[in-house]
Design an enzyme around this catalytic site. Structure first.
Site, PDB file in Angstrom:
ATOM      1  N   TYR A 187     -19.259 -31.832  10.002  1.00  0.00           N
ATOM      2  CA  TYR A 187     -19.210 -33.019   9.067  1.00  0.00           C
ATOM      3  C   TYR A 187     -19.078 -34.208   9.961  1.00  0.00           C
ATOM      4  O   TYR A 187     -19.806 -35.358   9.667  1.00  0.00           O
ATOM      5  CB  TYR A 187     -18.095 -32.645   8.113  1.00  0.00           C
ATOM      6  CG  TYR A 187     -17.877 -34.067   7.236  1.00  0.00           C
ATOM      7  CD1 TYR A 187     -16.770 -34.711   7.282  1.00  0.00           C
ATOM      8  CD2 TYR A 187     -18.635 -34.153   6.088  1.00  0.00           C
ATOM      9  CE1 TYR A 187     -16.510 -35.807   6.726  1.00  0.00           C
ATOM     10  CE2 TYR A 187     -18.700 -35.286   5.153  1.00  0.00           C
ATOM     11  CZ  TYR A 187     -17.363 -36.068   5.328  1.00  0.00           C
ATOM     12  OH  TYR A 187     -17.124 -37.125   4.549  1.00  0.00           O
ATOM     13  N   GLY A 216     -23.065 -36.891  -7.239  1.00  0.00           N
ATOM     14  CA  GLY A 216     -22.019 -36.561  -6.850  1.00  0.00           C
ATOM     15  C   GLY A 216     -20.589 -37.410  -6.833  1.00  0.00           C
ATOM     16  O   GLY A 216     -20.656 -38.048  -7.886  1.00  0.00           O
ATOM     17  N   GLN A 217     -19.559 -36.982  -5.727  1.00  0.00           N
ATOM     18  CA  GLN A 217     -18.308 -37.623  -6.331  1.00  0.00           C
ATOM     19  C   GLN A 217     -18.449 -38.967  -6.293  1.00  0.00           C
ATOM     20  O   GLN A 217     -17.663 -39.543  -7.400  1.00  0.00           O
ATOM     21  CB  GLN A 217     -17.164 -37.148  -5.160  1.00  0.00           C
ATOM     22  CG  GLN A 217     -15.865 -37.688  -5.432  1.00  0.00           C
ATOM     23  CD  GLN A 217     -14.843 -37.474  -4.181  1.00  0.00           C
ATOM     24  OE1 GLN A 217     -15.440 -37.927  -3.126  1.00  0.00           O
ATOM     25  NE2 GLN A 217     -13.740 -37.659  -4.535  1.00  0.00           N
ATOM     26  N   LYS A 254     -21.479 -37.389  10.864  1.00  0.00           N
ATOM     27  CA  LYS A 254     -20.971 -38.780  10.535  1.00  0.00           C
ATOM     28  C   LYS A 254     -21.135 -39.598  11.551  1.00  0.00           C
ATOM     29  O   LYS A 254     -21.555 -40.663  11.531  1.00  0.00           O
ATOM     30  CB  LYS A 254     -19.775 -38.803   9.804  1.00  0.00           C
ATOM     31  CG  LYS A 254     -19.529 -38.108   8.548  1.00  0.00           C
ATOM     32  CD  LYS A 254     -20.701 -38.839   7.383  1.00  0.00           C
ATOM     33  CE  LYS A 254     -20.401 -38.361   5.981  1.00  0.00           C
ATOM     34  NZ  LYS A 254     -21.150 -39.131   5.061  1.00  0.00           N
ATOM     35  N   ILE A 286     -31.418 -34.373  -7.542  1.00  0.00           N
ATOM     36  CA  ILE A 286     -32.160 -33.209  -7.199  1.00  0.00           C
ATOM     37  C   ILE A 286     -32.173 -32.250  -8.522  1.00  0.00           C
ATOM     38  O   ILE A 286     -31.145 -32.262  -9.256  1.00  0.00           O
ATOM     39  CB  ILE A 286     -31.627 -32.406  -5.915  1.00  0.00           C
ATOM     40  CG1 ILE A 286     -30.141 -32.080  -5.794  1.00  0.00           C
ATOM     41  CG2 ILE A 286     -31.887 -33.164  -4.809  1.00  0.00           C
ATOM     42  CD1 ILE A 286     -29.787 -31.087  -4.828  1.00  0.00           C
ATOM     43  N   GLY A 325     -28.455 -38.965  -4.081  1.00  0.00           N
ATOM     44  CA  GLY A 325     -27.084 -38.365  -4.463  1.00  0.00           C
ATOM     45  C   GLY A 325     -26.277 -38.896  -5.569  1.00  0.00           C
ATOM     46  O   GLY A 325     -24.776 -38.989  -5.570  1.00  0.00           O
ATOM     47  N   ASP A 335     -35.256 -35.911  -3.591  1.00  0.00           N
ATOM     48  CA  ASP A 335     -34.793 -34.943  -2.536  1.00  0.00           C
ATOM     49  C   ASP A 335     -34.798 -35.508  -1.275  1.00  0.00           C
ATOM     50  O   ASP A 335     -35.985 -36.088  -0.825  1.00  0.00           O
ATOM     51  CB  ASP A 335     -35.618 -33.731  -2.694  1.00  0.00           C
ATOM     52  CG  ASP A 335     -35.122 -32.567  -1.548  1.00  0.00           C
ATOM     53  OD1 ASP A 335     -35.355 -31.581  -1.718  1.00  0.00           O
ATOM     54  OD2 ASP A 335     -34.404 -32.994  -0.652  1.00  0.00           O
ATOM     55  N   ILE A 336     -33.679 -35.955  -0.538  1.00  0.00           N
ATOM     56  CA  ILE A 336     -33.499 -36.620   0.720  1.00  0.00           C
ATOM     57  C   ILE A 336     -34.237 -35.851   1.673  1.00  0.00           C
ATOM     58  O   ILE A 336     -34.492 -36.402   2.774  1.00  0.00           O
ATOM     59  CB  ILE A 336     -32.179 -36.788   1.195  1.00  0.00           C
ATOM     60  CG1 ILE A 336     -31.966 -37.961   1.995  1.00  0.00           C
ATOM     61  CG2 ILE A 336     -31.399 -35.535   1.653  1.00  0.00           C
ATOM     62  CD1 ILE A 336     -30.763 -38.463   2.465  1.00  0.00           C
TER      63      ILE A 336
HETATM   64  C1  VAH Z   1     -13.738 -34.784   2.785  1.00  0.00           C
HETATM   65  N1  VAH Z   1     -13.169 -36.259   0.802  1.00  0.00           N
HETATM   66  O1  VAH Z   1     -12.454 -34.346   2.612  1.00  0.00           O
HETATM   67  C2  VAH Z   1     -14.221 -36.013   2.153  1.00  0.00           C
HETATM   68  C3  VAH Z   1     -13.728 -37.178   2.835  1.00  0.00           C
HETATM   69  C4  VAH Z   1     -12.163 -38.264   4.833  1.00  0.00           C
HETATM   70  C5  VAH Z   1     -12.430 -37.191   3.748  1.00  0.00           C
HETATM   71  O2  VAH Z   1     -14.627 -37.285   4.012  1.00  0.00           O
HETATM   72  O3  VAH Z   1     -14.363 -33.929   3.395  1.00  0.00           O
END
Ligand code: VAH
Length: 314
Positions: free
Chosen positions: A141, A11-12, A145, A33, A8, A52-53
């Site tokens: 999300y 990404g950011q 996590k 990817i 990745g 590719d994960i």
């Molecule tokens: C988000 N920037 O907003 C990410 C991050 C804690 C925020 O995980 O989803």
């Protein structure tokens, strides 16, 4: 660490982490990817491979060929995007992590996988959120996590895989654009302030969240992976933070540099709901005690650097 793979890498966090690591370590492979290939300095400054994960054989082949000893797994959908595509978020966030951990188990790699303040939920104590506390996130999300934290700890305890992680707050970068998260406003506001002088804020006043300037975040990744493992009581995942602010406070920090800056509120119910379920502030004393975490940027110094950089770049 010697031979590093970043999954990745476009990404950011990935691009800036790859470029920072390449200044320190001999081999840093930018995994990507085909839909998001490396460009510019990331492409020219070192090796890159399609990783590719969701393809465990591809991960294993690249790890073996480059004798990778450390994997930074940065592949994930951020909070707001993950709510729009929850199945894909799970496939990448957990299915992908499982593939990485299995390769790490077989090949003897260490693994860094960021968690987030998003791993906490509405029942978590919101102020000075403890390192060890209830985690019942209500977003996909957050589910990926907190599950990733548990899976990474399992692979450490059951198989001895060297897994480590931090719970990142909102990350503010002057390089990478935001990636579809709830904290994106804290990046967008700087560009709007410099370019238009006005910002439409999607979160209401009093919405406090932990935040961190990207240089501090990159240092946290590296310092944790370089830390003496005998000193680590926790592994997945450490609370880390640098500051906590609401929209009014970041706007005021901008007005100290751009007095004419104005802001109005245009709420985004999805992001507001997610932000309301997250902590107002974290207790990161365990990271400070176990591996010497110490942020360098606060809101005024981050604001000054962001505005100066955006003005310089145009
Ligand atoms: C988000 N920037 O907003 C990410 C991050 C804690 C925020 O995980 O989803």
């Amino acid at each position: 660490m010697k031979n590093i793979l970043i999954i990745g890498s476009t990404g950011q966090i990935g691009t800036e982490l790859a470029l920072t690591l390449r200044k320190i370590y001999p081999t840093v492979i930018a995994g990507y990817i085909p839909a998001a290939p490396p460009k510019g300095e990331l492409l020219e400054s070192g090796p890159s491979e399609i990783v590719d994960i969701t393809n465990p054989d591809q991960i294993a082949e690249v790890v073996r060929r480059h004798k990778v000893d450390t994997i930074f797994n940065l592949a994930a959908l951020l909070s707001a995007v993950a709510e729009a595509k929850p199945q894909l978020a799970w496939k990448i966030g957990l299915g992908g992590l499982f593939n990485v951990l299995e390769v790490a188990r077989e090949e003897g790699c260490a693994v860094f996988t960021p968690s987030s303040i998003g791993s906490f939920g509405p029942e978590t104590p919101h102020d000075k959120t403890p390192q060890d506390t209830i985690q019942r996130p209500k977003t996909m999300y957050g589910v990926t996590k907190v599950s990733g934290e548990l899976l990474s700890d399992y692979y450490h305890k059951r198989f001895g895989v060297d897994t480590r992680s931090v719970r990142f707050p909102g990350l503010i970068s002057n390089v990478a654009p935001p990636g579809g998260g709830t904290t994106d406003y804290a990046v967008d506001i700087y560009y709007a302030a410099v370019r238009e002088g006005h910002f439409h804020c999607p979160l209401k006043p009093g919405t406090y969240m932990d935040m961190m300037y990207m240089p501090d975040a990159l240092r946290a990744c590296i310092e944790l992976m370089e830390a003496d493992p005998t000193k680590l009581i926790h592994r997945n995942s450490f609370n880390v933070t640098a500051m906590s602010f609401d929209p009014e406070e970041i706007a005021n920090s901008i007005r100290a540099v751009i007095p004419s800056f104005t802001m109005e509120y245009e709420l985004d119910p999805l992001r507001q709901g997610i932000a309301d379920s997250w902590p107002n502030s974290l207790d990161d004393s365990c990271a400070r005690a176990e591996w010497g975490w110490q942020p360098k940027y606060d809101l005024p110094s981050m604001t000054a650097d962001m505005i100066e950089t955006i003005r310089r770049r145009g």
